[in-house]
Design a protein around this motif. Structure first.
Motif, mmCIF file in Angstrom:
data_model
loop_
_atom_site.group_PDB
_atom_site.id
_atom_site.type_symbol
_atom_site.label_atom_id
_atom_site.label_comp_id
_atom_site.label_asym_id
_atom_site.label_seq_id
_atom_site.Cartn_x
_atom_site.Cartn_y
_atom_site.Cartn_z
ATOM 1 N N GLN A 167 0.828 -1.208 0.000
ATOM 2 C CA GLN A 167 0.000 0.000 0.000
ATOM 3 C C GLN A 167 0.859 1.252 0.000
ATOM 4 O O GLN A 167 0.531 2.236 -0.649
ATOM 5 N N ASN A 168 1.952 1.234 0.724
ATOM 6 C CA ASN A 168 2.821 2.413 0.814
ATOM 7 C C ASN A 168 3.489 2.748 -0.509
ATOM 8 O O ASN A 168 3.966 3.858 -0.701
ATOM 9 N N SER A 175 -5.434 3.275 -7.644
ATOM 10 C CA SER A 175 -5.719 2.066 -6.882
ATOM 11 C C SER A 175 -5.398 0.828 -7.698
ATOM 12 O O SER A 175 -5.210 0.895 -8.909
ATOM 13 N N LEU A 226 -7.227 -1.908 -3.457
ATOM 14 C CA LEU A 226 -6.157 -1.415 -2.600
ATOM 15 C C LEU A 226 -5.796 0.002 -3.033
ATOM 16 O O LEU A 226 -5.429 0.232 -4.184
ATOM 17 N N THR A 227 -5.993 0.978 -2.140
ATOM 18 C CA THR A 227 -5.553 2.353 -2.383
ATOM 19 C C THR A 227 -4.453 2.656 -1.373
ATOM 20 O O THR A 227 -4.102 1.799 -0.563
ATOM 21 N N ARG A 228 -3.946 3.862 -1.391
ATOM 22 C CA ARG A 228 -2.877 4.198 -0.457
ATOM 23 C C ARG A 228 -3.321 4.053 1.003
ATOM 24 O O ARG A 228 -2.538 3.638 1.841
ATOM 25 N N ASP A 229 -4.578 4.377 1.301
ATOM 26 C CA ASP A 229 -5.036 4.369 2.694
ATOM 27 C C ASP A 229 -6.158 3.390 3.004
ATOM 28 O O ASP A 229 -6.582 3.304 4.151
ATOM 29 N N ILE A 231 -8.122 -0.576 2.231
ATOM 30 C CA ILE A 231 -8.266 -1.910 1.669
ATOM 31 C C ILE A 231 -9.771 -2.146 1.653
ATOM 32 O O ILE A 231 -10.407 -2.137 2.704
ATOM 33 N N LYS A 267 -4.418 3.637 8.127
ATOM 34 C CA LYS A 267 -5.073 2.825 7.101
ATOM 35 C C LYS A 267 -6.429 2.329 7.597
ATOM 36 O O LYS A 267 -6.665 2.218 8.798
#
Length: 137
Positions: A16-17, A23, A35-38, A40, A90
């Motif tokens: 994720q990082n 996404s 899955l996005t940066r922040d 699930i 997250k």
């Protein structure tokens, strides 16, 4: 040596990082994993698959053991996942047929769950949640 869910969870957080924008979506039939940066986001359409997901999060759920000790163990495991997510900013969003049923992590906010010491878990109570739970029976 096999990998447990917590190890896979840690790998997903690391991946994720690496996402700076946009996404990654994995779709299998009607089900999806985004899955996005922040966040699930897991969207399950089949109650049997949802039960498998819950079993993976905690082997106690649905195992036929219904005692208070087992339920407390399951809740403690969920709490650890939620705290791990929140500490990194997250959120995991579990959906059933497109509707949010549970949030774990930074964006979860529930006075009821807070009262039970589950600060970073929020359960959305609406008809889809009840249908999903009925599918577990």
């Amino acid at each position: 040596m096999g990998m447990d869910l917590h190890s896979l969870f840690r790998i997903a957080l690391g991946f994720q990082n690496a996402i700076c924008c946009g996404s990654v979506t994995i779709a299998v039939g009607d089900d999806s994993f985004i899955l996005t940066r922040d966040e699930i986001i897991i969207d399950i359409h089949d109650p049997k698959k949802m039960k498998k997901l819950m079993d993976a999060l905690s082997p106690i759920m649905g195992s036929g053991k219904g005692g208070m000790k087992e339920k407390m163990k399951m809740m403690n495991e969920m709490k650890l996942y939620a705290e791990d997510l929140a500490s990194q900013g997250k959120t995991a969003i579990i959906k059933y047929r497109g509707n949010e049923v549970m949030l774990m992590g930074a964006k979860a906010n529930s006075l009821l769950m807070n009262a039970f010491g589950m600060k970073h878990i929020e359960i959305k109570y609406h008809p889809d949640t009840l249908r999903m739970m009925k599918g577990f029976m």
